[in-house]
Scaffold this motif. Structure first.
Motif, PDB file in Angstrom:
ATOM      1  N   UNK A  63      80.324  51.266 -47.218  1.00 11.71           N
ATOM      2  CA  UNK A  63      78.914  50.925 -47.119  1.00 11.71           C
ATOM      3  C   UNK A  63      78.405  51.435 -45.771  1.00 11.71           C
ATOM      4  N   UNK A  64      77.479  52.359 -45.803  1.00 14.36           N
ATOM      5  CA  UNK A  64      76.956  52.973 -44.595  1.00 14.36           C
ATOM      6  C   UNK A  64      75.567  52.417 -44.278  1.00 14.36           C
ATOM      7  N   UNK A  65      75.060  52.820 -43.113  1.00  8.72           N
ATOM      8  CA  UNK A  65      73.757  52.327 -42.673  1.00  8.72           C
ATOM      9  C   UNK A  65      72.671  52.637 -43.695  1.00  8.72           C
ATOM     10  N   UNK A  66      72.697  53.834 -44.272  1.00  8.87           N
ATOM     11  CA  UNK A  66      71.649  54.191 -45.238  1.00  8.87           C
ATOM     12  C   UNK A  66      71.682  53.284 -46.461  1.00  8.87           C
ATOM     13  N   UNK A  67      72.882  52.785 -46.811  1.00 10.10           N
ATOM     14  CA  UNK A  67      72.980  51.884 -47.955  1.00 10.10           C
ATOM     15  C   UNK A  67      72.392  50.518 -47.627  1.00 10.10           C
ATOM     16  N   UNK A  68      72.687  50.014 -46.417  1.00 10.83           N
ATOM     17  CA  UNK A  68      72.082  48.756 -45.982  1.00 10.83           C
ATOM     18  C   UNK A  68      70.557  48.869 -45.951  1.00 10.83           C
ATOM     19  N   UNK A  69      70.064  49.981 -45.405  1.00  6.82           N
ATOM     20  CA  UNK A  69      68.619  50.154 -45.274  1.00  6.82           C
ATOM     21  C   UNK A  69      67.947  50.282 -46.638  1.00  6.82           C
ATOM     22  N   UNK A  70      68.548  51.067 -47.535  1.00  3.02           N
ATOM     23  CA  UNK A  70      67.949  51.248 -48.866  1.00  3.02           C
ATOM     24  C   UNK A  70      67.947  49.932 -49.635  1.00  3.02           C
ATOM     25  N   UNK A  71      69.071  49.211 -49.589  1.00  2.12           N
ATOM     26  CA  UNK A  71      69.140  47.927 -50.276  1.00  2.12           C
ATOM     27  C   UNK A  71      68.101  46.965 -49.715  1.00  2.12           C
ATOM     28  N   UNK A  72      68.040  46.859 -48.383  1.00  5.27           N
ATOM     29  CA  UNK A  72      67.111  45.924 -47.763  1.00  5.27           C
ATOM     30  C   UNK A  72      65.663  46.262 -48.016  1.00  5.27           C
ATOM     31  N   UNK A  73      65.354  47.574 -48.080  1.00  2.00           N
ATOM     32  CA  UNK A  73      63.959  48.002 -48.237  1.00  2.00           C
ATOM     33  C   UNK A  73      63.333  47.448 -49.510  1.00  2.00           C
ATOM     34  N   UNK A  93      65.134  41.007 -43.381  1.00  6.86           N
ATOM     35  CA  UNK A  93      64.402  41.657 -42.297  1.00  6.86           C
ATOM     36  C   UNK A  93      63.301  42.558 -42.846  1.00  6.86           C
ATOM     37  N   UNK A  94      63.628  43.330 -43.886  1.00  7.51           N
ATOM     38  CA  UNK A  94      62.589  44.149 -44.513  1.00  7.51           C
ATOM     39  C   UNK A  94      61.530  43.260 -45.165  1.00  7.51           C
ATOM     40  N   UNK A  95      61.979  42.166 -45.765  1.00  2.36           N
ATOM     41  CA  UNK A  95      61.014  41.255 -46.391  1.00  2.36           C
ATOM     42  C   UNK A  95      60.049  40.669 -45.384  1.00  2.36           C
ATOM     43  N   UNK A  96      60.560  40.302 -44.208  1.00  2.00           N
ATOM     44  CA  UNK A  96      59.675  39.769 -43.179  1.00  2.00           C
ATOM     45  C   UNK A  96      58.716  40.839 -42.670  1.00  2.00           C
ATOM     46  N   UNK A  97      59.198  42.085 -42.602  1.00  3.37           N
ATOM     47  CA  UNK A  97      58.312  43.183 -42.197  1.00  3.37           C
ATOM     48  C   UNK A  97      57.168  43.342 -43.188  1.00  3.37           C
ATOM     49  N   UNK A  98      57.490  43.240 -44.468  1.00  7.61           N
ATOM     50  CA  UNK A  98      56.446  43.377 -45.484  1.00  7.61           C
ATOM     51  C   UNK A  98      55.475  42.207 -45.430  1.00  7.61           C
ATOM     52  N   UNK A  99      55.983  41.020 -45.085  1.00  6.92           N
ATOM     53  CA  UNK A  99      55.102  39.853 -44.961  1.00  6.92           C
ATOM     54  C   UNK A  99      54.147  40.025 -43.784  1.00  6.92           C
ATOM     55  N   UNK A 100      54.630  40.632 -42.688  1.00  6.35           N
ATOM     56  CA  UNK A 100      53.746  40.928 -41.563  1.00  6.35           C
ATOM     57  C   UNK A 100      52.627  41.855 -42.022  1.00  6.35           C
ATOM     58  N   UNK A 101      52.996  42.881 -42.769  1.00  2.00           N
ATOM     59  CA  UNK A 101      52.000  43.824 -43.279  1.00  2.00           C
ATOM     60  C   UNK A 101      51.023  43.126 -44.221  1.00  2.00           C
ATOM     61  N   UNK A 102      51.543  42.213 -45.049  1.00  2.00           N
ATOM     62  CA  UNK A 102      50.692  41.510 -46.020  1.00  2.00           C
ATOM     63  C   UNK A 102      49.626  40.671 -45.343  1.00  2.00           C
ATOM     64  N   UNK A 103      49.932  40.140 -44.167  1.00  2.00           N
ATOM     65  CA  UNK A 103      48.962  39.297 -43.472  1.00  2.00           C
ATOM     66  C   UNK A 103      48.083  40.086 -42.509  1.00  2.00           C
ATOM     67  N   UNK A 104      48.632  41.164 -41.932  1.00  2.38           N
ATOM     68  CA  UNK A 104      47.872  41.936 -40.951  1.00  2.38           C
ATOM     69  C   UNK A 104      46.955  42.960 -41.600  1.00  2.38           C
TER      70      UNK A 104
END
Length: 503
Positions: free
Chosen positions: A6-16, A152-163
């Motif tokens: 499991x590489x960084x790109x896999x963590x990032x893609x899954x989390x996104x 972490x990605x979910x919280x980023x999207x929540x920031x976008x949803x409110x801002x």
């Protein structure tokens, strides 16, 4: 399980992917009730009726999608594209439907149909996705990192949803539904891009591995498949760790649903400016701060859970959230001349607690199929994902439904820029009392939850022992661990129970 790195790109893609999972829910829970009652001419009762109808239909669709995902390997499409990832593929174009929900000035039937259709698309994508962490690795720490990336990605999207609404109003029309249409369109396009990345950089068990766990030649009838679907659905509740997990999950998430549904009204009618546009901007700013704090909190709770275990960390998160609520109640009672600095402090403290409440249940969820496997001898990630998605959306709908009808009963006037004092009192009572009650339930349930890194290691060791058909005596402490997690006597494990049998 075939080992893959499991590489960084896999963590990032899954989390996104949680830009869809958490992002869509953040937009809906924060804005949809306000949008329907302010720009669409719907009463609170009509708006919440949409959620109620969607939940009735969801009682069928979510478990069905989970069941299909578990069994899709039996046909050619599933064996070629994957029993999970096939559903991701077809969700890419369908996720554009999110933008259709945010068109102002339509009739009730339009909003009902667009909301229900997106809910089906949401389940079609999210349920198979939620199985992938367990499919890609059986390592405790790797799964915890998958959950951390996701939240972490979910919280980023929540920031976008409110801002984003405040940002859009700076360049678009004030006090109009246009802001929300552009909000929906932005997220819809993002969903399509992100699901494509998830599909490209994730994997699942091979059909051969699934065949080894299931009878690939079995072809149940349509009637038997339908019976098995709902038998499997309810059987998940016979797994003790999963029941406790659901209690903690609902305690954390319903409390936030209640708070989110009322907080916009609180800011708009108690603290808002002369126009709806300025009130929306105020709400966006405060919620953006809260979600930034949640993002920081998730990064803190990832190592905290690995060090302390999930249940104690959960209680820390609840305590922070409760502290923020009491401060908010004090502000309402004392009525300071300038409450804004204090409210900023409140949302930051609340965000620190809420971030932990968002991360911990989804981190724990990644191990539920392991507890189920020692009971049933099968892998049913899709079934558990279906239950989780159904419970999540049902809980959110019930929270919004209750808020809508309570507001209507208190004398709330749709489309008005001001509300009466009884309505404001009702808003505060829901936001403080309702949230505290649900948090208390989750806190008490967490006192009985025992799954952590050490007990999970014991669990996986016993699963391996069953697979080897090892008849050696089992130490009492290991028996105690798996019996506590599963809720079954050791002699009943590995399919020797009604849950593990198909008949």
């Amino acid at each position: 399980m075939t080992k893959r790195t499991v590489r960084l790109r896999n963590y990032l893609a899954y989390g996104a992917n949680d830009y869809l999972g958490a992002g869509a829910m953040a937009v809906i829970s924060t804005w949809i009730l306000f949008f329907y009652t302010t720009y669409c001419g719907l009463s609170p009762g009509e708006a919440t009726l949409i959620f109620a109808i969607a939940r009735v239909l969801d009682a069928i669709t979510s478990p069905l999608i989970g069941h299909l995902s578990d069994n899709f390997y039996r046909n050619r499409l599933g064996r070629r594209f994957g029993r999970r990832r096939f559903f991701l593929l077809i969700s890419i174009p369908l996720s554009f439907s999110f933008s259709l929900m945010w068109v102002g000035g339509q009739h009730f039937l339009y909003y009902l149909c667009t909301y229900v259709f997106f809910e089906v698309v949401y389940a079609l994508e999210l349920i198979p996705y939620e199985t992938l962490a367990a499919e890609m690795s059986d390592d405790y720490k790797v799964r915890a990192k998958f959950a951390g990336s996701r939240i972490l990605f979910g919280q980023s999207s929540a920031i976008l949803a409110t801002f984003l609404p405040a940002l859009l109003e700076m360049f678009g029309s004030k006090d109009s539904a246009e802001t929300f249409f552009w909000l929906g369109l932005t997220f819809a396009i993002s969903f399509m891009i992100i699901i494509s990345l998830v599909w490209s950089f994730t994997w699942e068990r091979s059909p051969e591995e699934i065949d080894a766990l299931h009878d690939a030649t079995e072809r149940p009838s349509a009637v038997e498949s339908f019976k098995r679907l709902y038998r499997d659905l309810w059987s998940t509740l016979r797994i003790r760790a999963f029941r406790l997990h659901l209690g903690m999950y609902l305690g954390g998430y319903i409390s936030q649903d209640i708070f989110n549904a009322v907080f916009t009204y609180f800011v708009v009618f108690a603290l808002g400016g002369a126009t709806l546009g300025s009130a929306i901007a105020s709400t966006s700013g405060l919620l953006t701060l809260m979600y930034i704090a949640q993002f920081i909190s998730v990064m803190t709770f990832i190592p905290l859970c690995l060090r302390w275990a999930p249940a104690p960390s959960y209680r820390v998160a609840v305590s922070l959230y409760v502290l923020a609520l009491f401060v908010l109640l004090g502000l309402y009672v004392m009525h300071p001349a300038n409450p804004t600095p204090w409210i900023v402090v409140v949302v930051l403290i609340a965000g620190l607690g809420r971030g932990g409440l968002n991360y911990i249940p989804w981190s724990v969820y990644n191990y539920m199929a392991d507890v189920d496997e020692i009971v049933t001898g099968r892998r049913r990630e899709g079934t558990f994902a279906g239950v989780m998605t159904f419970v999540r959306k049902t809980a959110q709908a019930i929270a919004v439904l209750a808020v809508g009808y309570i507001l209507q009963a208190s004398g709330f006037v749709s489309g008005s820029t001001t509300q009466s004092t009884p309505v404001l009192h009702t808003i505060v009572a829901i936001m403080i009392g309702g949230t505290l009650l649900v948090l208390a339930v989750g806190f008490l349930i967490s006192l009985r939850f025992r799954l952590d890194k050490n007990t999970h290691e014991v669990l996986m060791g016993e699963i391996a022992r069953f697979k080897r058909t090892d008849a050696a005596p089992v130490p009492a402490d290991r028996r105690e661990v798996v019996e506590d997690l599963s809720g079954w006597r050791y002699e009943q494990l590995w399919g020797r129970n009604p849950v593990g049998r198909h008949d």
